[in-house]
Design an enzyme around this catalytic site. Sequence first.
Site, PDB file in Angstrom:
ATOM      1  CB  CYS A  28      11.045 -12.538  35.067  1.00 14.96           C
ATOM      2  SG  CYS A  28      12.379 -13.450  34.276  1.00 14.96           S
ATOM      3  NE  ARG A  29       6.060 -12.590  33.330  1.00 17.15           N
ATOM      4  CZ  ARG A  29       5.324 -13.278  32.487  1.00 17.15           C
ATOM      5  NH1 ARG A  29       4.426 -12.666  31.743  1.00 17.15           N
ATOM      6  NH2 ARG A  29       5.474 -14.601  32.382  1.00 17.15           N
ATOM      7  CB  SER A  30       5.165 -13.672  40.193  1.00 18.60           C
ATOM      8  OG  SER A  30       6.025 -14.775  40.150  1.00 18.60           O
ATOM      9  CB  CYS A  63       4.757 -14.840  36.328  1.00 15.61           C
ATOM     10  SG  CYS A  63       6.290 -15.206  37.206  1.00 15.61           S
ATOM     11  CG  ASP A 114       8.153 -13.960  29.694  1.00 19.80           C
ATOM     12  OD1 ASP A 114       9.086 -13.595  30.445  1.00 19.80           O
ATOM     13  OD2 ASP A 114       8.006 -15.130  29.325  1.00 19.80           O
ATOM     14  CG  ASN A 121       7.834 -17.703  41.796  1.00 21.47           C
ATOM     15  OD1 ASN A 121       8.036 -18.405  42.781  1.00 21.47           O
ATOM     16  ND2 ASN A 121       7.503 -16.440  41.906  1.00 21.47           N
TER      17      ASN A 121
HETATM   18  P1  4NP Z   1       8.504 -15.183  34.533  1.00 15.20           P
HETATM   19  O1  4NP Z   1       9.492 -15.306  33.269  1.00 15.20           O
HETATM   20  O2  4NP Z   1       7.285 -16.010  34.201  1.00 15.20           O
HETATM   21  O3  4NP Z   1       8.195 -13.731  34.591  1.00 15.20           O
HETATM   22  O4  4NP Z   1       9.264 -15.704  35.728  1.00 15.20           O
HETATM   23  C1  4NP Z   1       9.830 -16.561  32.749  1.00 15.20           C
HETATM   24  C2  4NP Z   1      10.877 -17.264  33.302  1.00 15.20           C
HETATM   25  C3  4NP Z   1      11.205 -18.517  32.804  1.00 15.20           C
HETATM   26  C4  4NP Z   1      10.477 -19.045  31.761  1.00 15.20           C
HETATM   27  C5  4NP Z   1       9.427 -18.332  31.200  1.00 15.20           C
HETATM   28  C6  4NP Z   1       9.099 -17.084  31.698  1.00 15.20           C
HETATM   29  N1  4NP Z   1      10.824 -20.320  31.249  1.00 15.20           N
HETATM   30  O5  4NP Z   1      10.125 -20.795  30.353  1.00 15.20           O
HETATM   31  O6  4NP Z   1      11.789 -20.927  31.721  1.00 15.20           O
END
Ligand code: 4NP
Length: 156
Positions: free
Chosen positions: A12-14, A7, A123, A10
């Site tokens: 939240c989702r992955s 994602c 997201d 790294n």
């Molecule tokens: P993830 O969520 O891709 O599911 O881990 C996010 C976490 C942080 C950010 C974007 C999405 N960020 O831009 O910091």
Amino acid sequence: MRILMVCLGNICRSPLAEGILQKKVKKAGLNWVVDSAGTNHYHTGDPPHPLSQKVALENGVDITHQRARRFTTEDLNQFDKIYALAKDVLNDIQRITGNKYDHSKVDLLMNEQYPGKNLDVPDPYYGGEPDFHEVYNLLDEVCDQLILKYQTSIAS
Ligand code: 4NP
């Protein structure tokens, strides 16, 4: 079988995808490697988002030990299959790997459940707990598909 979930951050989702698939792999008695990474560096070294940890634990999945790392071109060599959790992530993977990009290895995760629909795992970073539950449920279902798909074609 070596699977990498990717994602953006790294956190939240992955991490959820990694923890959920690892649990299913163990339950199925398979010997797969499952890891996760993010295409940006903003959270490198961080533990998963507190709501990812909470929702996972509520479902019996412990992801507290995970730490965020950045996706690299070398991951193309280390993994059999690389799943982007959203289209912007797939674009990032193409940009990062450049002429080493391998169409046969990289796919949108949700296409394993809804072929050709090109759906994102939304997201939840700016959302609340219900958004994390929604992500968990989507990942739980698509990870069942991965077990069905690969356990029959490859023994381990
Ligand atoms: P993830 O969520 O891709 O599911 O881990 C996010 C976490 C942080 C950010 C974007 C999405 N960020 O831009 O910091």
